[in-house]
Design a protein around this motif. Structure first.
Motif: not given
Length: 477
Positions: A132-133, A144-150, A169-170
């Motif tokens: 969620k963030k 990896i940087k996972a965006s909010n809602g991924s 998206n990541l």
């Protein structure tokens, strides 16, 4: 003599009287020391920050352990917390980690560390994430940087780090810093032998998630096909959640492509022919105050409701364009990514002019694989057939497309702003002929702007005549 014996008996009696209290004091002292040293291996909390994950076993057969900062292991018997600097190890089944902003499912043969900076480090096995963030996760050969809602799945073994995205998206980096962005329906594999290659173009390594992975137990257990089947909702449904095997669900993106802005001349999987590309577009939503494209803020014309960015770097063969839209309070309204292909890449251009003008030229049509604008039937592109009628079907983001034009023909049965379309290539009507047939498919928004364009190819082979077939059979005999 008798007095000495009496005194000795008295001393011995006095010692026995004190022996029991001394023994109890010694035992208590041992417990105190044990408590003090055990406390050094208790969950670590730094600077008053008691961030933690709640850990729940998937079943009574699950075997999992927490390894504390001092190296001591403790078997998980009930729901416990994982604090920073601690590791989680799963020997069988799986476990769930959750807090206020994310939920993870960890497969067996797993080792995970919760770091001091609140990131995670995956050493082995599989991790299914729902965030969620923005969340940072380190793998052996990728960051990896996972965006909010991924919603995504990570798989780690000795030779490769693999990333799958089923929603959102990541951003994925190899160990040298080369990066790309994965969107819904895409995967990437970073091998150990090229993890430190700073010249690696990760965009070329992106693939669509294959059917084999979709049918694996881990993918099915976490309901991955459910997320892939979803389409984005409009702003009226912002804040809604999808329900699946995860209790929190994946947050639905707040808008469909084109609701906030519309690009004038570029679209996902389009081709460019120079190392620098000018980006222009129209602002549709009045809340838009900033349009950030690959880290650069575009110029905003509030009077004409347009935006522009000069000389965006598109020198690579595959260029991921990440754009973010903010309101006047710097609140993120929307974020997405599309891809531009440079047709002059790899020595075909030098300072904008052909390197070898004497060579024969070729007309090239890219095969697009956008996760938003998918052709679901036929699955192959190019598609080879002997049939005289071929139905082409596709899905698109809801409330985005007002009309679809294929080779100059507007689909009459397409319902504007719907999410499904179909087209029949028919030999009887002259739009399916023997040989190579290329269908240019253009998707238009309400403002007559092309929001996406792709090509589909059908190779029609003529059926062998009965006489030829019988002759061939006779010669074989």
């Amino acid at each position: 003599m008798n007095r000495r014996v009496a005194n000795n008996k008295k001393i011995l009696k006095t010692f026995k009287d004190y022996l029991v209290p001394i023994f109890f004091v010694f035992i208590i002292f041992i417990f105190i020391l044990n408590f003090i040293f055990w406390g050094d291996e208790s969950p670590v909390v730094s600077n008053g920050d008691n961030s933690s994950f709640s850990i729940a076993l998937s079943s009574s057969q699950t075997e999992a352990y927490i390894e504390y900062n001092g190296g001591k292991k403790s078997k998980i018997e009930w729901e416990v917390a994982l604090y920073k600097s601690e590791k989680l190890q799963v020997a069988s089944e799986s476990v769930k980690l959750s807090d206020d902003w994310s939920e993870f499912h960890l497969n067996k043969l797993w080792e995970l560390r919760f770091n001091e900076d609140k990131s995670l480090t995956l050493y082995s096995s599989d991790l299914w994430g729902n965030t969620k963030k923005d969340t940072h996760i380190e793998m052996r050969y990728a960051k990896i940087k996972a965006s909010n809602g991924s919603v995504f799945s990570l798989s780690q073994n000795e030779v490769a780090s693999t990333v799958y995205v089923v929603w959102g998206n990541l951003e994925v980096q190899n160990l040298s810093g080369a990066s790309t962005v994965l969107t819904k329906g895409e995967k990437i594999v970073i091998m150990r032998n090229n993890a430190n290659d700073k010249n690696s173009d990760l965009g070329l390594s992106k693939e669509s998630i294959d059917d084999y992975i979709k049918n694996e137990d881990w993918f099915l257990k976490n309901n991955g096909s459910f997320y892939l089947a979803q389409i984005e909702t409009d702003s009226s449904q912002s804040g809604a959640t999808m329900t699946g095997t995860m209790s929190t669900g994946a947050i639905v993106s707040s808008t469909a492509l084109g609701t906030y802005i519309a690009f004038d001349t570029i679209f996902d999987e389009a081709e460019v022919a120079s190392e620098k590309t000018n980006i222009t577009g129209t602002i549709i939503d009045e809340r838009v105050a900033t349009v950030n494209i690959n880290g650069k803020n575009a110029q905003i014309d509030t009077q004409n409701k347009t935006f522009s960015l000069s000389e965006l770097n598109t020198s690579a063969r595959v260029n991921d364009i990440v754009y973010k839209i903010y309101d006047s309070n710097s609140t993120l309204l929307y974020k997405w990514v599309f891809t531009l292909h440079n047709s002059k890449w790899s020595g075909n251009t030098t300072s904008g002019t052909p390197a070898q003008s004497g060579l024969a030229q070729v007309q090239n049509y890219p095969i697009a694989t956008s996760p938003l604008y998918q052709i679901i039937t036929p699955k192959e592109n190019p598609y080879t057939t002997t049939e005289n009628v071929v139905r082409i079907e596709g899905t698109i983001p809801v409330r985005t497309v007002s009309k679809i034009i294929i080779n100059g023909f507007q689909l009459q049965k397409f319902v504007p702003n719907s999410s499904y379309w179909q087209y029949f290539a028919n030999s009887e009507f002259g739009n399916l002929k023997p040989g190579v047939n290329i269908y240019k498919i253009q998707f238009y928004s309400e403002g007559e702007t092309i929001v996406y364009e792709t090509n589909f190819t059908i190779i029609k082979q003529e059926e062998k005549k009965a006489e030829e077939t019988s002759q061939t059979g006779a010669s074989i005999q």
